[in-house]
Design a protein around this motif. Structure first.
Motif, PDB file in Angstrom:
ATOM      1  N   LEU A   1     -10.228  -5.065   3.718  1.00 24.02           N
ATOM      2  CA  LEU A   1      -9.467  -6.283   4.030  1.00 24.02           C
ATOM      3  C   LEU A   1      -9.612  -7.358   2.947  1.00 24.02           C
ATOM      4  N   ALA A   2     -10.276  -7.036   1.851  1.00 23.05           N
ATOM      5  CA  ALA A   2     -10.582  -8.049   0.824  1.00 23.05           C
ATOM      6  C   ALA A   2      -9.323  -8.739   0.305  1.00 23.05           C
ATOM      7  N   ASP A   3      -8.279  -7.970  -0.011  1.00 25.96           N
ATOM      8  CA  ASP A   3      -7.050  -8.580  -0.546  1.00 25.96           C
ATOM      9  C   ASP A   3      -6.364  -9.465   0.488  1.00 25.96           C
ATOM     10  N   GLU A   4      -6.338  -9.004   1.734  1.00 26.36           N
ATOM     11  CA  GLU A   4      -5.692  -9.794   2.783  1.00 26.36           C
ATOM     12  C   GLU A   4      -6.465 -11.080   3.062  1.00 26.36           C
ATOM     13  N   LEU A   5      -7.788 -10.989   3.044  1.00 28.68           N
ATOM     14  CA  LEU A   5      -8.600 -12.181   3.259  1.00 28.68           C
ATOM     15  C   LEU A   5      -8.422 -13.168   2.112  1.00 28.68           C
ATOM     16  N   ARG A   6      -8.339 -12.636   0.891  1.00 26.80           N
ATOM     17  CA  ARG A   6      -8.105 -13.519  -0.259  1.00 26.80           C
ATOM     18  C   ARG A   6      -6.737 -14.199  -0.143  1.00 26.80           C
ATOM     19  N   GLY A   7      -5.723 -13.428   0.251  1.00 27.48           N
ATOM     20  CA  GLY A   7      -4.386 -14.005   0.432  1.00 27.48           C
ATOM     21  C   GLY A   7      -4.374 -15.085   1.505  1.00 27.48           C
ATOM     22  N   ALA A   8      -5.124 -14.853   2.599  1.00 25.46           N
ATOM     23  CA  ALA A   8      -5.205 -15.849   3.670  1.00 25.46           C
ATOM     24  C   ALA A   8      -5.874 -17.121   3.166  1.00 25.46           C
ATOM     25  N   ALA A   9      -6.927 -16.959   2.356  1.00 22.74           N
ATOM     26  CA  ALA A   9      -7.628 -18.122   1.809  1.00 22.74           C
ATOM     27  C   ALA A   9      -6.718 -18.908   0.861  1.00 22.74           C
ATOM     28  N   VAL A  10      -5.964 -18.193   0.045  1.00 22.63           N
ATOM     29  CA  VAL A  10      -5.036 -18.866  -0.881  1.00 22.63           C
ATOM     30  C   VAL A  10      -3.974 -19.625  -0.100  1.00 22.63           C
ATOM     31  N   GLN A  11      -3.435 -18.991   0.952  1.00 21.95           N
ATOM     32  CA  GLN A  11      -2.422 -19.663   1.774  1.00 21.95           C
ATOM     33  C   GLN A  11      -3.005 -20.930   2.399  1.00 21.95           C
ATOM     34  N   PHE A  12      -4.210 -20.821   2.944  1.00 18.18           N
ATOM     35  CA  PHE A  12      -4.864 -21.977   3.548  1.00 18.18           C
ATOM     36  C   PHE A  12      -5.003 -23.103   2.522  1.00 18.18           C
ATOM     37  N   ASP A  13      -5.534 -22.765   1.335  1.00 18.27           N
ATOM     38  CA  ASP A  13      -5.707 -23.774   0.279  1.00 18.27           C
ATOM     39  C   ASP A  13      -4.378 -24.406  -0.106  1.00 18.27           C
ATOM     40  N   ASP A  14      -3.356 -23.567  -0.283  1.00 18.68           N
ATOM     41  CA  ASP A  14      -2.046 -24.076  -0.698  1.00 18.68           C
ATOM     42  C   ASP A  14      -1.477 -25.050   0.320  1.00 18.68           C
ATOM     43  N   VAL A  15      -1.612 -24.705   1.585  1.00 18.70           N
ATOM     44  CA  VAL A  15      -1.028 -25.541   2.640  1.00 18.70           C
ATOM     45  C   VAL A  15      -1.898 -26.762   2.905  1.00 18.70           C
ATOM     46  N   TRP A  16      -3.177 -26.526   3.115  1.00 18.64           N
ATOM     47  CA  TRP A  16      -4.024 -27.631   3.571  1.00 18.64           C
ATOM     48  C   TRP A  16      -4.424 -28.571   2.452  1.00 18.64           C
ATOM     49  N   TYR A  17      -4.777 -28.027   1.286  1.00 16.98           N
ATOM     50  CA  TYR A  17      -5.218 -28.875   0.177  1.00 16.98           C
ATOM     51  C   TYR A  17      -4.140 -29.093  -0.871  1.00 16.98           C
TER      52      TYR A  17
ATOM     53  N   TYR B   1       2.518 -18.177   8.397  1.00 18.22           N
ATOM     54  CA  TYR B   1       1.657 -18.199   9.581  1.00 18.22           C
ATOM     55  C   TYR B   1       1.567 -16.808  10.204  1.00 18.22           C
ATOM     56  N   ARG B   2       2.684 -16.108  10.258  1.00 15.40           N
ATOM     57  CA  ARG B   2       2.681 -14.753  10.835  1.00 15.40           C
ATOM     58  C   ARG B   2       1.795 -13.807  10.016  1.00 15.40           C
ATOM     59  N   ARG B   3       1.809 -13.954   8.693  1.00 12.14           N
ATOM     60  CA  ARG B   3       0.923 -13.122   7.863  1.00 12.14           C
ATOM     61  C   ARG B   3      -0.542 -13.413   8.187  1.00 12.14           C
ATOM     62  N   LEU B   4      -0.844 -14.670   8.427  1.00 13.53           N
ATOM     63  CA  LEU B   4      -2.206 -15.047   8.790  1.00 13.53           C
ATOM     64  C   LEU B   4      -2.577 -14.467  10.159  1.00 13.53           C
ATOM     65  N   VAL B   5      -1.627 -14.433  11.085  1.00 14.88           N
ATOM     66  CA  VAL B   5      -1.859 -13.812  12.400  1.00 14.88           C
ATOM     67  C   VAL B   5      -2.169 -12.327  12.221  1.00 14.88           C
ATOM     68  N   GLU B   6      -1.452 -11.662  11.308  1.00 16.49           N
ATOM     69  CA  GLU B   6      -1.704 -10.241  11.048  1.00 16.49           C
ATOM     70  C   GLU B   6      -3.107 -10.017  10.493  1.00 16.49           C
ATOM     71  N   VAL B   7      -3.549 -10.898   9.599  1.00 16.47           N
ATOM     72  CA  VAL B   7      -4.908 -10.789   9.067  1.00 16.47           C
ATOM     73  C   VAL B   7      -5.907 -10.951  10.205  1.00 16.47           C
ATOM     74  N   ASP B   8      -5.669 -11.920  11.056  1.00 14.41           N
ATOM     75  CA  ASP B   8      -6.557 -12.151  12.204  1.00 14.41           C
ATOM     76  C   ASP B   8      -6.593 -10.927  13.121  1.00 14.41           C
ATOM     77  N   ASP B   9      -5.419 -10.322  13.360  1.00 15.74           N
ATOM     78  CA  ASP B   9      -5.365  -9.113  14.207  1.00 15.74           C
ATOM     79  C   ASP B   9      -6.143  -7.974  13.573  1.00 15.74           C
ATOM     80  N   ARG B  10      -6.031  -7.822  12.257  1.00 12.97           N
ATOM     81  CA  ARG B  10      -6.764  -6.739  11.570  1.00 12.97           C
ATOM     82  C   ARG B  10      -8.262  -6.967  11.605  1.00 12.97           C
ATOM     83  N   VAL B  11      -8.676  -8.235  11.485  1.00 13.64           N
ATOM     84  CA  VAL B  11     -10.112  -8.554  11.565  1.00 13.64           C
ATOM     85  C   VAL B  11     -10.624  -8.214  12.965  1.00 13.64           C
ATOM     86  N   ARG B  12      -9.825  -8.508  13.982  1.00 15.23           N
ATOM     87  CA  ARG B  12     -10.241  -8.195  15.351  1.00 15.23           C
ATOM     88  C   ARG B  12     -10.242  -6.710  15.604  1.00 15.23           C
ATOM     89  N   GLY B  13      -9.315  -5.989  14.962  1.00  8.10           N
ATOM     90  CA  GLY B  13      -9.190  -4.539  15.202  1.00  8.10           C
ATOM     91  C   GLY B  13     -10.255  -3.771  14.484  1.00  8.10           C
TER      92      GLY B  13
END
Length: 199
Positions: A161-177, A187-199
């Protein structure tokens, strides 16, 4: 005949006191520069000495040096105020300092998304990912962790999941900071990352 109250023969101390009283008169100090003016003059004097010491720089060189100094000042101010703005946007604490569960962060993200606040939805969903990783023992619970640290540490523990987690972090930084507009697709891509982490 006018009699003066100042003796004809003044002693050293008496003369000093009389001079201090006279020079303390506001009429004498009204034209003194204020501290900001003095500081500005001091800077200009130092620049003048710098240019004179460099053999009298040409006009273009002097302007280039002044522009470079101005750019440095702007960059330093921007870096410092950027930190302040980021701290204010994060509520003053770390982004992952809250004591909510992953499920509570997910619920907050869904409420924000339903209300059209996609930036807050991205923030809360990323918090859900972090809390899920902590609850599962992938990450040690730690206040003040940055999104980059999350991506690196969790990516080491979950290389698939390293690439997906990195992409989620970049998205967070881009939006929030970075001030980029959050999108529903992001947001849906972030939901998918969250689902994969849970799975």
């Amino acid at each position: 005949m006018v009699v003066s109250d100042v003796p004809v023969d003044l002693g050293r101390d008496d003369a000093r006191e009389a001079a201090a009283r006279e020079l303390g008169n506001p009429a004498y100090v009204s034209d003194d520069p204020n501290p900001i003016e003095r500081a500005f003059r001091w800077v200009l004097d130092r620049l003048g000495e710098l240019f004179a010491g460099a053999g009298g720089l040409s006009g273009i060189t002097a302007i280039t040096v002044l522009v470079a100094l101005a750019v440095i000042v702007v960059v330093v101010i921007r870096l410092r105020t950027g930190r302040v703005v980021r701290a204010a946007r994060s509520g003053g604490g770390g982004l992952f300092d809250a004591v909510l569960t992953a499920a509570e962060h997910r619920a907050a993200a869904e409420r924000a998304a339903a209300a059209g606040d996609l930036a807050e939805a991205v923030r809360e969903r990323f918090r859900a990912v972090v809390r899920e990783l902590e609850q599962r023992g992938v990450l040690d619970p730690r206040a003040g962790r940055t999104v980059d640290e999350v991506a690196v540490e969790a990516g080491r523990a979950l290389p698939v999941l390293a690439d997906e987690l990195r992409g989620a972090a970049v998205q967070f930084d881009d939006v929030w900071y970075g001030g980029r507009t959050a999108t529903l697709d992001g947001y849906r891509r972030l939901v998918e990352v969250d689902d994969r982490v849970r799975g």
